[in-house]
Design a protein around this motif. Structure first.
Motif, mmCIF file in Angstrom:
data_model
loop_
_atom_site.group_PDB
_atom_site.id
_atom_site.type_symbol
_atom_site.label_atom_id
_atom_site.label_comp_id
_atom_site.label_asym_id
_atom_site.label_seq_id
_atom_site.Cartn_x
_atom_site.Cartn_y
_atom_site.Cartn_z
ATOM 1 N N ALA A 265 -3.298 10.427 -2.625
ATOM 2 C CA ALA A 265 -3.100 9.247 -1.778
ATOM 3 C C ALA A 265 -2.857 7.993 -2.605
ATOM 4 C CB ALA A 265 -4.311 9.047 -0.869
ATOM 5 N N VAL A 266 -3.661 7.801 -3.652
ATOM 6 C CA VAL A 266 -3.563 6.565 -4.437
ATOM 7 C C VAL A 266 -2.534 6.684 -5.544
ATOM 8 C CG1 VAL A 266 -4.876 4.913 -5.829
ATOM 9 C CG2 VAL A 266 -5.951 6.015 -3.869
ATOM 10 N N GLY A 267 -2.355 7.896 -6.063
ATOM 11 C CA GLY A 267 -1.421 8.057 -7.172
ATOM 12 C C GLY A 267 -2.066 7.806 -8.524
ATOM 13 N N PHE A 268 -3.370 8.110 -8.648
ATOM 14 C CA PHE A 268 -4.024 7.990 -9.950
ATOM 15 C C PHE A 268 -3.354 8.924 -10.964
ATOM 16 C CE2 PHE A 268 -7.413 5.234 -8.993
ATOM 17 C CZ PHE A 268 -7.984 5.562 -7.768
ATOM 18 N N ASP A 269 -3.423 8.553 -12.234
ATOM 19 C CA ASP A 269 -2.998 9.479 -13.284
ATOM 20 C C ASP A 269 -4.041 10.567 -13.477
ATOM 21 O OD1 ASP A 269 -1.502 6.837 -15.303
ATOM 22 O OD2 ASP A 269 -0.680 8.085 -13.695
ATOM 23 N N HIS A 270 -5.308 10.186 -13.433
ATOM 24 C CA HIS A 270 -6.402 11.156 -13.541
ATOM 25 C C HIS A 270 -7.476 10.801 -12.516
ATOM 26 C CE1 HIS A 270 -4.730 11.080 -17.705
ATOM 27 N NE2 HIS A 270 -4.873 12.405 -17.604
ATOM 28 N N VAL A 271 -8.108 11.795 -11.949
ATOM 29 C CA VAL A 271 -9.341 11.616 -11.184
ATOM 30 C C VAL A 271 -10.364 12.606 -11.726
ATOM 31 C CG1 VAL A 271 -8.314 10.708 -9.070
ATOM 32 C CG2 VAL A 271 -8.516 13.172 -9.371
ATOM 33 N N LEU B 112 -16.187 18.489 -2.907
ATOM 34 C CA LEU B 112 -15.991 17.412 -3.890
ATOM 35 C C LEU B 112 -14.594 17.495 -4.502
ATOM 36 C CD1 LEU B 112 -19.501 17.471 -5.622
ATOM 37 C CD2 LEU B 112 -18.626 15.787 -3.989
ATOM 38 N N ARG B 113 -14.103 18.712 -4.693
ATOM 39 C CA ARG B 113 -12.722 18.854 -5.188
ATOM 40 C C ARG B 113 -11.716 18.335 -4.151
ATOM 41 N NH1 ARG B 113 -14.816 23.685 -7.702
ATOM 42 N NH2 ARG B 113 -14.462 23.609 -9.961
ATOM 43 N N MET B 114 -12.006 18.583 -2.879
ATOM 44 C CA MET B 114 -11.136 18.049 -1.824
ATOM 45 C C MET B 114 -11.080 16.530 -1.895
ATOM 46 S SD MET B 114 -12.208 20.413 1.455
ATOM 47 C CE MET B 114 -11.387 19.271 2.593
ATOM 48 N N ILE B 115 -12.228 15.895 -2.109
ATOM 49 C CA ILE B 115 -12.277 14.429 -2.192
ATOM 50 C C ILE B 115 -11.459 13.930 -3.376
ATOM 51 C CG2 ILE B 115 -13.819 12.486 -2.690
ATOM 52 C CD1 ILE B 115 -15.922 13.868 -0.934
ATOM 53 N N LEU B 116 -11.610 14.595 -4.522
ATOM 54 C CA LEU B 116 -10.817 14.195 -5.689
ATOM 55 C C LEU B 116 -9.318 14.373 -5.442
ATOM 56 C CD1 LEU B 116 -12.847 15.569 -8.747
ATOM 57 C CD2 LEU B 116 -12.615 13.200 -8.015
ATOM 58 N N GLU B 117 -8.954 15.471 -4.787
ATOM 59 C CA GLU B 117 -7.535 15.712 -4.504
ATOM 60 C C GLU B 117 -6.971 14.643 -3.566
ATOM 61 O OE1 GLU B 117 -4.581 19.118 -2.613
ATOM 62 O OE2 GLU B 117 -6.670 19.620 -3.076
ATOM 63 N N ILE B 118 -7.760 14.244 -2.576
ATOM 64 C CA ILE B 118 -7.305 13.185 -1.655
ATOM 65 C C ILE B 118 -7.077 11.892 -2.430
ATOM 66 C CG2 ILE B 118 -8.028 11.728 0.274
ATOM 67 C CD1 ILE B 118 -9.590 14.251 1.294
ATOM 68 N N MET B 119 -8.011 11.533 -3.298
ATOM 69 C CA MET B 119 -7.850 10.326 -4.123
ATOM 70 C C MET B 119 -6.598 10.433 -4.994
ATOM 71 S SD MET B 119 -11.813 9.730 -5.350
ATOM 72 C CE MET B 119 -11.315 8.501 -6.579
ATOM 73 N N PHE B 120 -6.420 11.590 -5.607
ATOM 74 C CA PHE B 120 -5.310 11.791 -6.542
ATOM 75 C C PHE B 120 -3.959 11.648 -5.849
ATOM 76 C CE2 PHE B 120 -3.546 13.094 -10.442
ATOM 77 C CZ PHE B 120 -2.579 14.061 -10.231
ATOM 78 N N PRO C 116 0.817 -1.210 0.000
ATOM 79 C CA PRO C 116 0.000 0.000 0.000
ATOM 80 C C PRO C 116 0.847 1.255 0.000
ATOM 81 C CG PRO C 116 0.218 -0.790 2.210
ATOM 82 C CD PRO C 116 0.978 -1.755 1.333
ATOM 83 N N ALA C 117 0.290 2.321 -0.568
ATOM 84 C CA ALA C 117 0.917 3.622 -0.447
ATOM 85 C C ALA C 117 -0.161 4.636 -0.120
ATOM 86 C CB ALA C 117 1.616 3.987 -1.749
ATOM 87 N N LEU D 6 -2.730 8.257 4.185
ATOM 88 C CA LEU D 6 -3.174 9.485 3.555
ATOM 89 C C LEU D 6 -4.686 9.517 3.373
ATOM 90 C CD1 LEU D 6 -0.377 9.961 0.849
ATOM 91 C CD2 LEU D 6 -0.727 11.326 2.918
ATOM 92 N N LEU D 7 -5.254 8.370 3.005
ATOM 93 C CA LEU D 7 -6.705 8.304 2.863
ATOM 94 C C LEU D 7 -7.394 8.526 4.207
ATOM 95 C CD1 LEU D 7 -7.143 5.321 0.381
ATOM 96 C CD2 LEU D 7 -7.740 7.703 -0.056
#
Length: 721
Positions: free
Chosen positions: A587-593, A577-585, A550-551, A555-556
């Motif tokens: 914490a997980v390391g998505f390329d796009h959210v 909602l932008r805060m939630i997307l930023e946390i996902m981006f 995990p990484a 952070l999540l």
């Protein structure tokens, strides 16, 4: 194969009369040597796969007699080994193996026709196999009792050099250890056959053998070398304080009615230790009890004495060894120690053993000798590595430089710190060859520590260890631990997850290079780790995840707490909602959210905002027509299920990927979290990674992402109300 009435295949070389009146034939076929044992009149009771029980490789008929054929290339019969060639330790090792094999037969309600020196194979490493399983007898307790008596007579011969007679073994071997005399007598007078007494005799034999094979107990010059090294450490400014703290914790006995109070007082004396321990206790690894723990006393009550004691010991050692001018050298070894401890604990838990908490310390202390050397004897440590670079083995280099092994240095220090004997014995390295099944708590701790140490050694190398090396290790431990390759992968992944969390919680960092990164990302076999796509139909388009290091969890968790605090105050919905997307981006390391919501004028879902490369251009084209019911996005919305696509190019999934998505050439791996309130389709949260199979999510991380989605729904509901 099955050779019947084909005497040309087997060239008989010798016939051997056995104690039970039968004849055993020694034969040769091609380039191989065989033993031919008369087959039973009735079919065999069943095959019991075990490395100590030889399996027939063939059956044949010679002169009207049926025989089972056993391969014996490179092996002799035990009867061919003169007893005088084996010392008491070697004989007792053979005795352990015989008893382990008989125990397995008893547990499976089987018995052998006979146990004697003509029915046991032995190789050059003194590894044995019992013959006769082709004629094993089912549900025969009388024969099981006979097997034990026969084993006693066999030991009588091995210890005395004479076949069993009415003469007491003590009169033939007056110098033989009294414990061995008693164990042999118990077998000779066995009144019943049961796994309990058999297991007890096996455990006593193992304990006796371990006491004789104490490779780490310094003697002679080694003892002087240990005392010299300990004396040098005592003169170090920080070692006495560390020793005092560790010894104080170890002196808290189980019988102490106030041991919780005593442990709390010891921890509270060290301000840094107290803060670090409470930080870890309030982390994701220990937060299952809910709420914040602000006192050591409550932590002990909630998590238990043993957990907090071992956590305190771990923190003391890790933090103490973590701060030095040559920090990187120390850190690499300390990192291995932490990983080894976590691995030992997970091995215990996965095997259902109750020694999991003790295994954590036993695993960590496998590296203690090296850790002490790099911390206190820096010059010697560098000299050791120079010798290794020049061609010496690691063991030779350590012995020549320090005068004793790392294991001996670690054991001597652990003894100084008043650790129990079981902890000291766990540092005993195993000799080469198969590891016996442990029959006591002390033996299990030794097994767990050694297995974790050898696995850590495999995983800590720069080159990925091959599956062959892992299988060789599993073969070595197959009698001691019933782990297969898949289970071992799972244990390693769970350990890497906890390891990564511990490092972030203790030091606030995420390793991206060095020993920590190596251990966090290592795989036993990279090819075997590639997952195969499981999604083949609409019904299969449901939640999935890939277990991997995990990484994200910490952070999540921190992000969820921030969202919770935001929900309690005043907020703008789009901002949250932008805060939630930023946390996902992050914490997980998505390329796009991306957040997609339903267009009230059309039956479509339109991307509103997000994060990632070229996001403005992506938002223009990210649009889903809800009238098309056969794609992954529509299925997620219609069924209100989370969907995780690991490889969008897989032929079994391609039909579920919309054409516009393929044209974007966006990502091969993506995840969809629908936003549905009381059957109203509001939209979804989307995250992707460019490469297939590149989005490792553990179950707890997936649950945290779902919690973020639920918080988004809660925010939407509040604003609508």
């Amino acid at each position: 194969m099955n050779r019947v009435d084909n005497t040309a295949d087997y060239q008989l070389e010798h016939s051997l009369s056995c104690a039970d009146g039968s004849s055993l034939l020694l034969a040769r076929a091609g380039e191989h040597d065989y033993l031919l044992l008369p087959a039973a009149a009735q079919p065999a009771a069943g095959k019991l796969p075990h490395s100590l029980l030889a399996q027939p490789v063939d059956h044949t008929t010679l002169a009207g007699q049926d025989y089972a054929c056993y391969l014996r290339d490179g092996q002799k019969l035990l009867s061919e080994i003169p007893p005088g060639m084996l010392n008491d330790k070697e004989v007792t090792g053979i005795a352990c193996d015989i008893m382990e094999a008989l125990l397995q037969l008893q547990l499976n309600q089987l018995a052998l026709p006979i146990v004697d020196s003509e029915h046991i194979l032995i190789d050059a490493q003194q590894q044995i196999q019992l013959l006769g399983q082709h004629a094993a007898i089912s549900h025969d307790t009388v024969q099981q009792q006979q097997n034990l008596i026969q084993a006693g007579r066999l030991l009588y011969w091995l210890y005395s050099g004479r076949r069993y007679s009415s003469l007491p073994l003590a009169s033939l071997r007056p110098q033989l250890d009294n414990e061995l005399l008693q164990l042999c007598q118990q077998l000779l007078t066995a009144h019943t056959a049961s796994p309990l007494p058999t297991r007890a005799i096996l455990a006593q034999l193992q304990d006796w053998l371990v006491r004789q094979q104490s490779f780490i107990r310094p003697q002679g010059n080694h003892c002087a070398a240990l005392e010299q090294l300990l004396q040098r450490m005592r003169h170090s400014p920080d070692f006495p304080a560390l020793s005092q703290a560790v010894s104080a914790i170890n002196h808290i006995g189980n019988a102490d009615s106030e041991r919780l109070q005593v442990l709390a007082e010891i921890i509270l004396k060290d301000f840094s230790l107290t803060n670090k321990l409470l930080k870890v206790v309030n982390s994701a690894n220990f937060s299952q009890f809910g709420g914040t723990v602000s006192t050591v006393s409550r932590a002990i009550v909630i998590l238990g004495f043993d957990t907090i004691r071992n956590l305190a010991l771990t923190l003391l050692l890790f933090e103490h060894m973590h701060n030095r001018s040559h920090a990187q050298e120390v850190r690499d070894v300390a990192i291995k120690a932490l990983f080894c401890g976590l691995l030992a604990r997970n091995l215990a838990r996965h095997s259902g053993l109750r020694e999991a908490e003790e295994a954590l310390i036993c695993g960590m202390f496998q590296q203690l000798g090296e850790l002490l050397c790099v911390y206190y004897f820096r010059d010697e440590y560098r000299l050791i590595h120079k010798k290794i670079s020049s061609g010496s083995t690691a063991d030779q280099a350590v012995l020549h430089t320090l005068g004793l092994s790392y294991a001996a240095l670690g054991a001597g220090t652990v003894s100084l710190w008043s650790f129990p004997e079981s902890m000291i014995s766990s540092l005993e390295p195993y000799p080469a060859g198969p590891v016996r099944q442990p029959q006591s708590s002390t033996a299990r701790l030794r097994m767990l520590g050694n297995l974790a140490q050898e696995l850590t050694g495999l995983l800590s190398t720069a080159n990925p260890p091959s599956q062959a090396a892992a299988r060789q290790l599993l073969t070595r431990y197959e009698r001691a631990s019933a782990l297969d390759m898949k289970q071992l992968d799972t244990v390693i992944e769970q350990t890497q997850a906890a390891f990564d969390d511990y490092l972030r919680e203790w030091s606030g960092e995420q390793p991206r290079h060095g020993q920590a990164y190596q251990l966090k990302t290592a795989r036993l076999d990279t090819q075997a780790q590639q997952p195969t796509t499981q999604i083949v139909a609409d019904d299969a388009l449901t939640t999935s995840y890939l277990l991997a290091p995990p990484a994200t969890a910490s952070l999540l968790s921190a992000g969820i707490q921030d969202i919770t605090l935001t929900l309690l105050g005043s907020y703008q919905l789009n901002d949250l909602l932008r805060m939630i997307l930023e946390i996902m981006f992050r914490a997980v390391g998505f390329d796009h959210v991306v957040l997609c919501t339903k267009d009230p004028r059309q039956n479509q879902l339109q991307a509103r905002f997000g994060f990632g490369p070229d996001i403005p251009e992506l938002l223009k084209h990210f649009r889903i027509d809800l009238d098309q019911q056969d794609n992954a996005f529509c299925i997620a919305m219609e069924r209100n299920v989370d969907i995780f696509i690991e490889d969008a190019s897989d032929t079994t999934i391609a039909s579920h990927i919309p054409g516009w998505y393929r044209q974007l050439n966006l990502a091969q791996t993506f995840i969809i979290f629908p936003l549905v309130l009381e059957k109203r389709k509001i939209g979804f949260l989307y995250g992707d990674k460019k490469q297939a199979h590149s989005l490792p999510l553990r179950p707890d991380e997936l649950n945290l992402l779902k919690t973020l989605r639920n918080q988004a729904l809660l925010a939407i509901r509040q604003k609508q109300n």
